[in-house]
Write a protein that holds these residues in place. Sequence first.
Motif, short mmCIF file in Angstrom:
data_model
loop_
_atom_site.label_atom_id
_atom_site.label_comp_id
_atom_site.label_asym_id
_atom_site.label_seq_id
_atom_site.Cartn_x
_atom_site.Cartn_y
_atom_site.Cartn_z
N GLU A 1 -4.14 4.98 -12.51
CA GLU A 1 -4.01 3.95 -13.54
C GLU A 1 -3.83 2.56 -12.94
N LEU A 2 -2.95 2.47 -11.94
CA LEU A 2 -2.60 1.15 -11.41
C LEU A 2 -3.48 0.73 -10.23
N LEU A 3 -4.02 1.71 -9.50
CA LEU A 3 -4.85 1.42 -8.34
C LEU A 3 -6.16 2.21 -8.41
N PRO A 4 -6.97 1.98 -9.42
CA PRO A 4 -8.20 2.76 -9.60
C PRO A 4 -9.13 2.61 -8.40
N GLY A 5 -9.65 3.75 -7.95
CA GLY A 5 -10.59 3.74 -6.85
C GLY A 5 -9.96 3.74 -5.46
N VAL A 6 -8.63 3.63 -5.39
CA VAL A 6 -7.95 3.65 -4.09
C VAL A 6 -7.70 5.11 -3.70
N PRO A 7 -8.14 5.54 -2.53
CA PRO A 7 -8.04 6.95 -2.17
C PRO A 7 -6.60 7.39 -1.88
N LEU A 8 -6.32 8.65 -2.22
CA LEU A 8 -5.05 9.29 -1.90
C LEU A 8 -5.19 9.98 -0.55
N VAL A 9 -4.34 9.61 0.39
CA VAL A 9 -4.42 10.16 1.74
C VAL A 9 -3.02 10.47 2.25
N ALA A 10 -2.94 11.05 3.44
CA ALA A 10 -1.64 11.34 4.06
C ALA A 10 -0.97 10.04 4.50
N PRO A 11 0.38 10.04 4.61
CA PRO A 11 1.09 8.82 5.01
C PRO A 11 0.57 8.20 6.30
N ALA A 12 0.32 9.02 7.32
CA ALA A 12 -0.17 8.47 8.59
C ALA A 12 -1.51 7.77 8.42
N GLU A 13 -2.35 8.31 7.54
CA GLU A 13 -3.65 7.70 7.29
C GLU A 13 -3.51 6.37 6.55
N VAL A 14 -2.47 6.29 5.69
CA VAL A 14 -2.20 5.01 5.01
C VAL A 14 -1.94 3.94 6.05
N LEU A 15 -1.12 4.26 7.05
CA LEU A 15 -0.80 3.28 8.09
C LEU A 15 -2.02 2.95 8.94
N GLY B 1 3.33 8.10 16.41
CA GLY B 1 2.37 7.07 16.81
C GLY B 1 1.58 6.49 15.67
N ALA B 2 2.07 6.65 14.44
CA ALA B 2 1.32 6.14 13.29
C ALA B 2 1.46 4.63 13.12
N VAL B 3 2.52 4.05 13.66
CA VAL B 3 2.77 2.62 13.49
C VAL B 3 1.92 1.82 14.47
N ARG B 4 1.28 0.76 13.96
CA ARG B 4 0.44 -0.08 14.82
C ARG B 4 1.12 -1.41 15.09
N PRO B 5 1.01 -1.93 16.30
CA PRO B 5 1.58 -3.25 16.61
C PRO B 5 1.00 -4.33 15.69
N GLY B 6 1.86 -5.22 15.20
CA GLY B 6 1.43 -6.30 14.33
C GLY B 6 1.30 -5.92 12.87
N GLN B 7 1.59 -4.66 12.54
CA GLN B 7 1.48 -4.19 11.17
C GLN B 7 2.73 -4.61 10.39
N LEU B 8 2.53 -5.15 9.19
CA LEU B 8 3.65 -5.49 8.31
C LEU B 8 4.14 -4.22 7.64
N LEU B 9 5.42 -3.89 7.85
CA LEU B 9 6.01 -2.70 7.27
C LEU B 9 7.10 -3.15 6.31
#
Length: 406
Positions: free
Chosen positions: A57-71, A97-105
């Motif tokens: 409803e709120l994010l139509p077309g945005v894929p559902l993935v695993a948390p690590a894939e979100v990052l 190792g899912a966190v990337r340098p420079g990523q806003l968390l």
Amino acid sequence: MNPNPSPEAQDRPARLTVGVVGAGRVGPALAASLQLAGHRPVAVSGVSDASVRRAAELLPGVPLVAPAEVLARADLVLLTVPDDALADLVRGLAETGAVRPGQLLVHTSGRYGTAVLDPATRAGALPLALHPAMTFTGTSVDVQRLAGCPFGVTAPEELRMAAEALVIEMGGEPEWIAESARPLYHAALAIGANYLVTLATQAMELLTKAGVRAPDRMLGPLLGAALDNALRSGDAALTGPVARGDAGTVAAHVAELRQHAPQAVAGYLAMARMTADRALSHGLLKPELAAELLDALAGPAPDGATGPDASPGAEAPSKKERTSPAGSGVDRDDVDRDVDREDDRDEGSGEHRDDDRAEERDGNRRGNRDDDQPTPPNGPTSAPGSARPTPPDSETPDPGSPRGDS
């Protein structure tokens, strides 16, 4: 809702890809508001049926993935999970190792500042704590309500402008909260919002028992006026039998509650004592009336013991042992001495002054953190390369406030 950003938003520089870990009531609404500002949601995690519906409803077309894939896909990641799940989630994402340098968390917990993100910060992430002081429904209505919503903001000084800019883009108003003050800040919101809901629903139940057919309609104008007066005038807005020192009325209230709603007695007494203490401290309640009120709030209990909360066989407290209504350390003798001084001041003047979880993965409910709770890989000690974190099949109901949750 219209998922397309305005032309003005699309023309702005530094548009970010946005991911959401925890598709409860908060995360999708914040991502949708960022989308309206020109940012681009690219991934969301969530496995419960409610989460899937909410994301659609709120994010139509945005894929559902695993948390690590979100990052892996997002420049800006919203960690919108229950407070108690946040630390383990961050640790697990960092260790795998899912966190990337420079990523806003960004996390949205009211309780924590940025220290909870330290494992990710050491991996190169840029930590922000942005807590919307609002309750969420999990619908598009929330996006509209973010306009003017205060956000409790905590961030490293070098990221302060970025944190405040994101809040403003979501339509909110940033309020800077020091790291050390976050727990107190969150406790204040819980008292003001979560417990207001408890008081209002309890009052409606009691009115129903009293025969009122529409307790919500009866309470609505009264509660609205009381809240408005309190926000405008503080303790000067106190009214009612406790603030007036009507000990007989208070005693009658306690007796009725013992008979018809014994589960409400402890709450009534606690609020009455706190109200009396504030009224006394601000000069609204006269010391001589406070002494009588103290007696009304001290008993007798139905089992014959002396205090309203006394257990069978308990001895009656001595005069000296009785404290002020809120237990602030002012004993009964101090009140009596204040009465004497008040009488001295009035003597000869001709006056006698007489003057309110969230359904987590096991189905348990929480407060204002209305989000899916991802589970860290193999617990806090997972080594890099172990299984990625996956969210449980859960969602968190809104308590009805500010998130807050309140």
